[in-house]
Write an enzyme that holds these catalytic residues in place. Structure first.
Site, short mmCIF file in Angstrom:
data_model
loop_
_atom_site.label_atom_id
_atom_site.label_comp_id
_atom_site.label_asym_id
_atom_site.label_seq_id
_atom_site.Cartn_x
_atom_site.Cartn_y
_atom_site.Cartn_z
N LYS A 231 3.98 9.09 9.01
CA LYS A 231 3.73 8.46 10.32
C LYS A 231 4.67 8.98 11.43
CE LYS A 231 0.83 5.04 8.34
NZ LYS A 231 0.86 4.14 7.20
N TYR B 69 0.86 -1.19 0.00
CA TYR B 69 0.00 0.00 0.00
C TYR B 69 0.89 1.23 0.00
CZ TYR B 69 -3.44 3.46 1.62
OH TYR B 69 -4.27 4.56 1.74
N ASP C 92 9.25 2.93 -0.04
CA ASP C 92 8.19 3.58 0.73
C ASP C 92 8.36 3.16 2.19
OD1 ASP C 92 5.96 4.53 1.95
OD2 ASP C 92 4.51 3.61 0.58
C1 LIG Z 1 0.22 4.63 5.79
C2 LIG Z 1 1.00 4.40 4.58
C3 LIG Z 1 0.93 5.27 3.46
C4 LIG Z 1 -0.07 6.38 3.38
O1 LIG Z 1 0.13 7.38 4.35
P1 LIG Z 1 -1.09 8.35 4.72
O2 LIG Z 1 -0.48 9.31 5.67
O3 LIG Z 1 -2.15 7.48 5.31
O4 LIG Z 1 -1.53 9.00 3.46
C5 LIG Z 1 1.78 5.07 2.40
N1 LIG Z 1 2.65 4.04 2.40
C6 LIG Z 1 2.76 3.19 3.43
C7 LIG Z 1 3.75 2.09 3.39
C8 LIG Z 1 1.92 3.32 4.54
O5 LIG Z 1 1.99 2.43 5.54
#
Ligand SMILES: *Cc1c(COP(=O)(O)O)cnc(C)c1O
Length: 428
Positions: free
Chosen positions: A268, A145, A240
């Protein structure tokens, strides 16, 4: 059983005004059944719902709160910053300070820019990769994701997996066509794709540790192939690390594996619970970003002074306390306790943990990719989730999400959690 009357009433009225009563879909408990608790407040390892029930919290806002809820130093930093104004639309020294703290842990991010979410970070990194290479194709992996930007909402795990929506409606085919998906942990598939399409690929984006299909660790050979294939075709490699950054190790997965990506996305933890994301990487690549170069990316509230203050104070404490490495003993205690509890109850379970992230798949395992993850008994997970909630432990309301530890979780918290798990497994 705890009363959740007030939460039920609040959910009723929320549903009249907000789609499904929530501002992010997995919060609605659809995959585990029942209705969500509404939160009144949090402190340390605990949250309290609107009815006054306390829970040991392993959701931690889905990862950001590595210091737990309402850490006194973060709260004080926010108070102090708010007193000086909430936003200026002009640069502040705080942005450079947070950039330094991030670069200290992620030296591969020679230039970086702050945005307001992980979604914005990945979306922008993709644009930069296309702008830099002059190519269109993006490669991602099933079950990874990367936020909800159109081109990345293809076979995206977590929320989509939970709701059984593989691809979102509203994403034009023309758009999704530029995203190629491959199975995670399959170096051969990647190699074959690069042989065919290598010169058209702008970037490969991946979670270097999968955290949105449950927790899935990469094989060394997979990570090495990702780096080798991209380098060989002059495509960019995007790690990511929105979830893994400051979670699987202080320098993220790239430090852990000794692999340098061209671009990295963060979010995060670096916002300390405020809306912050960041993308950055090799200087020559990031120099395509406006105002230096032709790739446009902007934000009215980007680098927001409150968000920067929370991020700076969080990363200072993280460094002082040697996080997340200092959470290893607690993580191990939880991992072993959960495994023992499942074994005692005779429930098939496959536990995975890395640093302060953990997950229990309701199956024998092993789980190496999204296909494997989907073999879990999600009904059973739902029952376990509710049995834990009734016993005062808040886990993620989906089998395809991970749990998080914070520095506020004590040995006694973990013991109480394992006691609850023993009872909860026995009810299955
Ligand atoms: C949470 C997450 C996102 C998206 O971040 P948001 O702040 O919710 O838009 C993207 N990549 C990874 C790996 C994530 O865990």
């Amino acid at each position: 059983m705890n009363s959740r009357k007030k939460s039920e009433m609040l959910f009723e009225s929320a549903q009249r005004r907000i789609p499904g009563g929530v501002d992010s879909p997995v919060r609605a408990f659809r995959s585990v059944g029942g209705n969500p608790y509404f939160v009144d407040r949090g402190a340390g390892s605990r949250i309290w719902d609107a009815d006054g029930n306390a829970y040991i919290d392993y959701v931690l806002s889905w990862g950001p709160l590595i210091l737990g809820h309402a850490h006194p130093r973060v709260v004080e930093a926010l108070r102090e910053a708010a007193g000086r104004g909430t936003s200026y639309g002009a640069p502040t020294a705080a942005e450079t300070e947070l950039a330094e703290l991030v670069q200290d842990a992620f030296p591969s991010m020679e230039l970086l820019r702050f945005v307001n979410s992980g979604t914005e970070a990945t979306m922008s990194a993709i644009r930069v990769a296309r702008g830099f290479t002059g190519r269109n194709l993006i490669v991602k992996f099933e079950g990874c994701y990367h936020g909800h930007a159109d081109g990345l909402l293809v076979k995206a795990g977590s929320g989509g997996a939970t709701l059984g929506i593989p691809d979102s409606a509203g994403v034009p085919e023309d758009y999704a066509r530029n995203t190629i998906t491959l199975p995670y942990n399959d170096p051969r598939a990647l190699e074959e794709l690069f042989l065919r399409e290598g010169k058209n690929i702008a970037a490969v984006i991946l979670e270097p540790v999968g955290g949105n299909m449950g927790l899935v660790l990469p094989d060394d050979s997979f990570i090495e192939m990702v780096r080798r294939a991209t380098k060989g075709s002059n495509a960019l490699l995007i790690f990511d690390e929105v979830m893994t950054g400051f979670r699987v190790g202080h320098g993220g997965a790239q430090k852990l594996f000794g692999i340098q990506p061209d671009l990295t996305t963060l979010g995060k933890v670096i916002g300390g619970g405020m809306p912050v994301g960041a993308y950055g990487g090799r200087r020559e690549v990031m120099e395509v970003v406006a105002p230096l170069g032709p790739v446009y990316q902007a934000g009215t509230l980007s680098g927001n002074p409150l968000a920067m203050a929370a991020g700076i104070e969080t990363l200072r404490v993280v460094k002082e306390e040697g996080l997340p490495e200092a959470l290893e003993a607690r993580g191990k205690q939880l991992e072993e306790g959960m495994a023992d509890a499942a074994r005692e109850a005779g429930v098939p379970a496959y536990g995975v943990r890395l640093g302060s992230m953990f997950c229990t798949f309701f199956q024998e395992g092993p789980v190496r990719n999204f296909e494997d993850a989907k073999r879990s008994d999600t009904d059973r997970y739902g029952k376990f989730f509710h049995a834990m909630l009734e016993r005062g432990v808040s886990l993620a309301p989906s089998q395809f999400e991970v749990g998080f530890l914070s520095s506020a979780h004590t040995e006694a918290d973990i013991e109480a959690t394992v006691r609850a798990a023993r009872e909860a497994f026995a009810t299955l």
